[in-house]
Enzyme design. Structure first.
Site, PDB file in Angstrom:
ATOM      1  N   ASP A 137      34.901  36.568  47.640  1.00 23.28           N
ATOM      2  CA  ASP A 137      34.366  37.400  46.551  1.00 23.28           C
ATOM      3  C   ASP A 137      32.846  37.546  46.696  1.00 23.28           C
ATOM      4  O   ASP A 137      32.066  36.959  45.948  1.00 23.28           O
ATOM      5  CB  ASP A 137      34.727  36.744  45.207  1.00 23.28           C
ATOM      6  CG  ASP A 137      34.386  37.630  44.017  1.00 23.28           C
ATOM      7  OD1 ASP A 137      34.031  38.801  44.242  1.00 23.28           O
ATOM      8  OD2 ASP A 137      34.477  37.131  42.880  1.00 23.28           O
TER       9      ASP A 137
ATOM     10  N   HIS B 195      34.095  41.418  43.309  1.00 22.92           N
ATOM     11  CA  HIS B 195      34.928  41.874  42.193  1.00 22.92           C
ATOM     12  C   HIS B 195      34.169  42.722  41.171  1.00 22.92           C
ATOM     13  O   HIS B 195      34.756  43.220  40.220  1.00 22.92           O
ATOM     14  CB  HIS B 195      35.641  40.680  41.530  1.00 22.92           C
ATOM     15  CG  HIS B 195      34.820  39.919  40.537  1.00 22.92           C
ATOM     16  ND1 HIS B 195      34.263  38.689  40.814  1.00 22.92           N
ATOM     17  CD2 HIS B 195      34.469  40.205  39.264  1.00 22.92           C
ATOM     18  CE1 HIS B 195      33.604  38.262  39.743  1.00 22.92           C
ATOM     19  NE2 HIS B 195      33.712  39.161  38.797  1.00 22.92           N
TER      20      HIS B 195
ATOM     21  N   SER C 235      28.893  36.976  36.520  1.00 23.71           N
ATOM     22  CA  SER C 235      29.504  37.178  37.830  1.00 23.71           C
ATOM     23  C   SER C 235      28.516  37.763  38.828  1.00 23.71           C
ATOM     24  O   SER C 235      27.720  38.640  38.481  1.00 23.71           O
ATOM     25  CB  SER C 235      30.672  38.160  37.716  1.00 23.71           C
ATOM     26  OG  SER C 235      31.787  37.497  37.201  1.00 23.71           O
TER      27      SER C 235
END
Ligand SMILES: *[C@@H]1O[C@H](CO)[C@@H](O)[C@H](O)[C@H]1NC(C)=O
Ligand SMILES: *[C@@H]1O[C@H](CO)[C@@H](O)[C@H](O)[C@H]1NC(C)=O
Ligand SMILES: *[C@@H]1O[C@H](CO)[C@@H](O)[C@H](O)[C@H]1NC(C)=O
Ligand SMILES: *[C@@H]1O[C@H](CO)[C@@H](O)[C@H](O)[C@H]1NC(C)=O
Ligand SMILES: *[C@@H]1O[C@H](CO)[C@@H](O)[C@H](O)[C@H]1NC(C)=O
Length: 762
Positions: free
Chosen positions: A567, A516, A691
């Site tokens: 992801d 992502h 992330s």
């Protein structure tokens, strides 16, 4: 030298007898004071107590460093002149040949600076500027002015304070060294021979005063390079992750013998320090892939065994049990009087003989032996240990010759760590043996030895090993990189949009992150990766590969507006990252490299790795966050087994993206669930910049990545930082064990430019 100590014990004993045998005279503190310094006593004023003088940095006690209280109540040596603190002096640097040293002085003291210049036609090697350091050594390297003379070996120079005999540097030529005055003694090779390969045998000698010490950094560099040679020589095959070959052994077995002096010259605190130091060393060695057999004992006039090497012949003893045994050791009522080095070496000799007997002569030829002796060297019992050391050499060399050039010299290393102030250097140095660098170390404190062992792991010798890192706990950015050398910052910039993520180096050319972090129209040129490897921090990106099944809108029709399954993405760099102690790969699941790091058998399965790494209902893993100038480590409590369902239920709290009442539609089996707090634990929560970062676990100094930071149910913080979870905040990490085919399809194959792949398990 040791014998004079022994003689004084006799003299003292007769004194006690003529006084009736019962009364032990005490020493007095009268006249023991030192100007500008202080002293400490190991056993108050009792006989056998040692008095240590201490001066501030850059000074040393004079005329003596220590005194011992004898049975007759007198200090030895006796006081002759006032005890003072003198400025540390460095050995004479004006021994430079074919050049000038400025300023010329009779004596050089701590802080004095010298510069070196060569006569015309000569080139300078080594340092052109040196400073006299508080440990009594010059900074930098011996300056050498030489001209190209067509000799086979380079001019070996003259170290400060030394005299060299021999000016021919052709094959077979010898040079001899001594120190220029009686207050100095030589550490290193007294004689060096020029070899056919253009190198001198042995190591450069140095002249030490009694007040000269090795700094932890020097000791670690020298000991580190010597021991790494032994440890990596024994690497198992199949370890060529970054295309570099190790010198591969011979199915060798490594036997490590550690003997620690606890005689009375050493205090109780010193014993605890010694235990901690040995544990540190063993953990360090355990982070290499060899698993040595250990013999560990403490000694004084007796030997107190802690770990018996013969147990290793029966069944594998784990490093953890070795450490427990050391921790459990207590001096108790063991006799700590006297030092018997002969008994120490005899103990080792008998163990070696037993091993040889047990495994047979043929197998014994493949055994390497490393002896490490920690002592102050004041041996006063048992006579000289040299004949016993010779017997050890004969046993290992398998004949009766000796000497540096013995064909089996590589199978035996004896290191001596001389600790403390009054050390019997000449005697102790004779006990050392082995190839590949310095074997005699002189340190003022055992705690400095711990620092030494902490520095031992670095750089090229352990090139291909994933997950290695330093475990030091210093709060500066530079050290943080050494603790997390695999961490990477990822920037994606296209048009007005800027995304920052974290990633992890998984091979020299690939960085793992979250899918992502990229948008559909992003191109490789929009992406940069920051890793500090000494060749520029910002790395260009050749390509990037999101997981093919990643599709954020795949479950919109089931009420999941943003769906993060799969992801994960791999970024291919333009050029390989150099392996240094600040830049190194992390281990990833289901590879042979990780089996080795986890000390599993080579044929262990992916499932065995997962069972080892994720075994508890509440498993603690870690991940990183970027703060203003640094990186910080966060705790993640992973809810597994029967607690998982309750954990993932809170995904439904993310109302803006989840419009279903079935949490498992959004949180598939591919996710690990973390977060929450109770009185027993507090998770940290992921912030936006986190992330793509690795979710990892440390296993005996090796780091293994288990997940990737993906998404959470609440926006509690943005832009990184440490933030604790509340009772319902949750983070979901993609579990790498569930995406192995994807990883293998990209980093399990040789790239077009020839970088070797990771070896994935069947
Ligand atoms: C060398 O050090 C001594 C002692 O600190 C000092 O007195 C002297 O001035 C220094 N010499 C030079 C040239 O700096
Ligand atoms: C000697 O080594 C061989 C091959 O590694 C092994 O099969 C054998 O069992 C060993 N012998 C002993 C006595 O350990
Ligand atoms: C032993 O401990 C004392 C303090 O208890 C310390 O001053 C001394 O330097 C230590 N000796 C060694 C060899 O580490
Ligand atoms: C993502 O999933 C949606 C819904 O199933 C589908 O319409 C779309 O084509 C998928 N996108 C890609 C790139 O596969
Ligand atoms: C690995 O090999 C050993 C002996 O070579 C064997 O006993 C063991 O069962 C094997 N393990 C697996 C998981 O195949």
């Amino acid at each position: 030298m040791g014998f004079s100590v022994s003689w004084s014990w006799f003299a003292a004993l007769s004194c006690v007898l003529c006084m009736g045998g019962e009364v032990w005279c005490e020493c007095t503190e009268e006249g023991m004071k030192i100007e500008d310094g202080y002293y400490s006593l190991t056993r108050q004023l009792q006989s056998g107590s040692m008095l240590f003088y201490t001066c501030k940095k850059g000074y040393y006690p004079y005329p003596v460093l220590t005194r011992t209280c004898q049975l007759n109540g007198k200090w030895r040596p006796e006081k002759s002149s006032p005890q003072i603190c003198k400025l540390v002096e460095c050995p004479d640097p004006t021994v430079l040949e074919n050049g000038d040293v400025s300023p010329p002085q009779d004596k050089y003291f701590v802080g004095n600076e010298t510069t070196y210049e060569c006569y015309s036609g000569h080139n300078l090697r080594g340092s052109f500027r040196r400073v006299c350091l508080p440990n009594g050594k010059w900074s930098g390297f011996t300056p050498i002015c030489s001209r190209d003379s067509g000799h086979n070996c380079p001019d070996p120079g003259v170290p400060a304070g030394a005299v060299r005999i021999g000016n021919l540097f052709g094959i077979g030529d010898k040079v001899k060294y001594s120190c220029s005055n009686n207050n100095l003694f030589l550490v290193g090779s007294k004689e060096r021979t020029c070899l056919e390969n253009g190198q001198w045998t042995g190591t450069e000698p140095e002249c030490y005063y009694k007040h000269t010490y090795d700094s932890p950094l020097e000791a670690s560099e020298a000991f580190g390079s010597a021991i790494k040679e032994s440890l990596t020589t024994l690497q198992p095959t199949g370890n060529e992750q970054s295309g570099k070959n190790f010198r591969i052994s011979k199915d060798g077995i490594l036997n490590v013998y550690i003997a620690v002096d606890i005689s009375e010259s050493i205090t109780e605190k010193n014993v605890t320090d010694a235990k901690d130091t040995i544990i540190k060393l063993i953990k360090r060695i355990a982070s290499f892939t060899v698993s040595p057999n250990y013999e560990i004992f403490f000694f004084s006039s007796e030997v107190i065994e802690v770990v018996n090497i013969l147990d290793f012949l029966k069944d594998g003893v784990q490093p953890i049990t070795i450490i427990e045994a050391i921790e459990a050791f207590d001096i108790g009522d063991h006799n700590t009087a006297g030092t018997d080095l002969t008994l120490t070496f005899e103990t080792i000799l008998s163990k070696m003989a037993f091993i040889k007997d047990r495994v047979g002569e043929k197998n014994f030829t493949a055994h390497h032996h490393i002896l490490m002796l920690f002592t102050d060297g004041a041996y006063n019992m048992g006579g000289s240990p040299l004949p016993t050391v010779q017997k050890i050499k004969n046993l290992i060399y398998m004949d009766h010759s000796s000497g540096e050039n013995h064909p089996r010299a590589e199978f035996l290393d004896i290191y001596v760590f001389a600790l403390g102030i009054e050390v019997f250097d000449e005697d102790l140095q004779l006990l050392t043996t082995g190839l590949g660098g310095k074997h005699y170390f002189r340190l003022d404190q055992i705690t400095n030895l711990q620092k030494t062992f902490d520095e031992v792991i670095d750089e090229d010798a352990v090139m291909g090993l994933c997950g290695l890192h330093k475990a030091i706990d210093k709060y500066s950015y530079g050290y943080k990189r050494e603790m997390y050398p695999w961490s990477a910052y990822i920037n994606v910039e296209s048009g007005d949009s800027k995304t920052k993520c974290l990633g992890s180096l998984v091979t020299a050319k690939f960085v793992l992150t979250a899918a992502h972090c990229f948008k559909r129209n992003d191109l490789p040129r929009h992406v940069t990766v920051e890793i500090e490897d000494g060749h520029g921090t910002v790395k260009k990106v050749k390509d990037f590969f999101p997981h093919p099944e990643y599709n954020v809108s795949a479950r919109v029709d089931q009420g999941v507006l943003e769906f993060y399954d799969y992801d994960v993405a791999l970024i291919e760099l333009e050029t390989a990252v150099a392996t240094t102690y600040k830049s190194r790969t992390i281990c990833i699941p289901c590879t042979l490299e990780t089996n080795i790091a986890l000390k599993l058998p080579k044929n262990a399965t992916c499932q065995q790795q997962e069972e080892l790494l994720l075994k508890d209902r509440l498993e603690i893993l870690n991940f990183l966050t970027k703060t203003k100038n640094s990186i910080e480590e966060k705790d993640a409590y992973i809810h597994r087994g029967d607690t998982r369902a309750a954990c993932i239920k809170h995904a439904l709290d993310a109302k803006t993206i989840i419009r279903t009442d079935k949490a498992e539609v959004a949180v598939t089996e591919n996710f690990l669930c973390s977060g929450g707090r109770t009185i027993d634990y507090r998770s940290h929560i992921a912030c936006t910049g986190d992330s793509g970062g690795a979710v990892y676990k440390d296993f005996e100094h090796r780091t293994v990545q288990i997940g990737v930071v993906s998404w959470g149910n609440k926006k509690k913080c943005s832009g990184g930082g440490l933030k604790e979870s509340d009772s319902t905040s949750r983070d979901f990490f993609l579990n790498l064990f569930r995406v192995v085919p994807f990883l293998k399809s990209i980093i399990g194959v040789t790239t077009s430019d020839g970088y070797s792949p990771l070896t994935f398990l069947e």
